[in-house]
Design an enzyme around this catalytic site. Structure first.
Site, PDB file in Angstrom:
ATOM      1  N   GLU A  32       0.821  -1.210   0.000  1.00 17.77           N
ATOM      2  CA  GLU A  32       0.000   0.000   0.000  1.00 17.77           C
ATOM      3  C   GLU A  32       0.857   1.263   0.000  1.00 17.77           C
ATOM      4  O   GLU A  32       0.401   2.328  -0.409  1.00 17.77           O
ATOM      5  CB  GLU A  32      -0.937   0.001   1.214  1.00 17.77           C
ATOM      6  CG  GLU A  32      -1.991  -1.067   1.124  1.00 17.77           C
ATOM      7  CD  GLU A  32      -2.921  -1.082   2.323  1.00 17.77           C
ATOM      8  OE1 GLU A  32      -2.857  -0.164   3.171  1.00 17.77           O
ATOM      9  OE2 GLU A  32      -3.727  -2.028   2.414  1.00 17.77           O
ATOM     10  N   ALA A  68     -10.615  -6.740   0.754  1.00 18.86           N
ATOM     11  CA  ALA A  68     -11.175  -5.440   1.124  1.00 18.86           C
ATOM     12  C   ALA A  68     -10.079  -4.547   1.669  1.00 18.86           C
ATOM     13  O   ALA A  68      -9.017  -5.025   2.086  1.00 18.86           O
ATOM     14  CB  ALA A  68     -12.281  -5.608   2.159  1.00 18.86           C
ATOM     15  N   ASP A  69     -10.353  -3.264   1.674  1.00 17.26           N
ATOM     16  CA  ASP A  69      -9.477  -2.302   2.305  1.00 17.26           C
ATOM     17  C   ASP A  69     -10.338  -1.188   2.863  1.00 17.26           C
ATOM     18  O   ASP A  69     -11.391  -0.879   2.301  1.00 17.26           O
ATOM     19  CB  ASP A  69      -8.456  -1.720   1.316  1.00 17.26           C
ATOM     20  CG  ASP A  69      -7.301  -1.059   2.045  1.00 17.26           C
ATOM     21  OD1 ASP A  69      -6.438  -1.792   2.570  1.00 17.26           O
ATOM     22  OD2 ASP A  69      -7.272   0.190   2.122  1.00 17.26           O
ATOM     23  N   SER A  70      -9.904  -0.603   3.969  1.00 19.26           N
ATOM     24  CA  SER A  70     -10.641   0.492   4.591  1.00 19.26           C
ATOM     25  C   SER A  70      -9.691   1.605   4.998  1.00 19.26           C
ATOM     26  O   SER A  70      -8.549   1.343   5.388  1.00 19.26           O
ATOM     27  CB  SER A  70     -11.372   0.021   5.851  1.00 19.26           C
ATOM     28  OG  SER A  70     -12.341  -0.940   5.547  1.00 19.26           O
TER      29      SER A  70
END
EC number: 3.6.1.9
Length: 190
Positions: A32, A68-70
């Site tokens: 990321e 998923a990513d948050s």
């Protein structure tokens, strides 16, 4: 069909368990830090897409994969996982008595279907109790969550109002995922 949760998140795993979805949990390593955007929506979308590309490496005829990513946004300023206690305190100061957005990008891939969703959980927070902030920082639980937001415990009593989709705030759009799983089953049976 074998479902893989491509995430180390205990909150995401708990959401799947609560909905009776059987899965195997595997970490997908996506850098990321390679993402240079500071826009919360763009970041969470690109991070999820990066994880989805990694998930394709695990894809076989009998596997489906969820990723998923948050991130948290306060006044359109992105908060990821705090790097240290001081950054965690700064995040909490920004959230204190304000509206927060938990932006979650969820994705699902199978041999028959690819689904991607970007959703937002909004919550208006009351002022935090300073002694509770200190206890929370001491607990270390903040290290596991984007923006140090833990709607299931620390933040829960401070929510003044919120929109309905709590699963998005916890890191996975479960309603959307259930729909994608049903569609995938229908497509696979054709």
């Amino acid at each position: 069909m074998e479902l893989i949760l491509g995430s180390q998140s205990s909150a995401r795993a708990n959401l799947l368990k609560e909905h009776g979805i059987k899965f195997e949990q595997k970490a997908l390593h996506f850098d990321e830090e390679s993402l240079k955007t500071t826009d919360p929506r763009e970041f969470v979308y690109l991070a999820c897409k990066g994880k989805l590309e990694k998930a394709k490496e695990l894809l076989t005829n009998n596997r489906t994969i969820v990723v998923a990513d948050s991130v948290v946004s306060v006044g359109n300023r992105m908060q990821r996982k705090a790097k240290n206690r001081q950054e965690a305190l700064e995040f909490l100061k920004c959230q204190n008595g304000n509206e927060i957005e938990v932006l979650t990008c969820s994705a699902f891939i199978s041999p028959a279907l690819e689904w991607l969703d970007l959703s937002v959980f909004r919550a208006r927070l009351k002022a935090f109790d300073p002694s509770e902030i200190e206890k929370y920082l001491e607990s270390g639980l903040w290290q596991e969550s984007a923006g140090c937001v833990r709607l299931e415990d620390f933040h829960k009593p401070y929510i003044k109002s919120s929109n309905e989709n709590l699963s998005v705030g916890l890191g996975l759009n479960v309603g959307g995922l259930l729909g994608a799983l049903k569609l995938e089953a229908k497509l696979s049976s054709l």
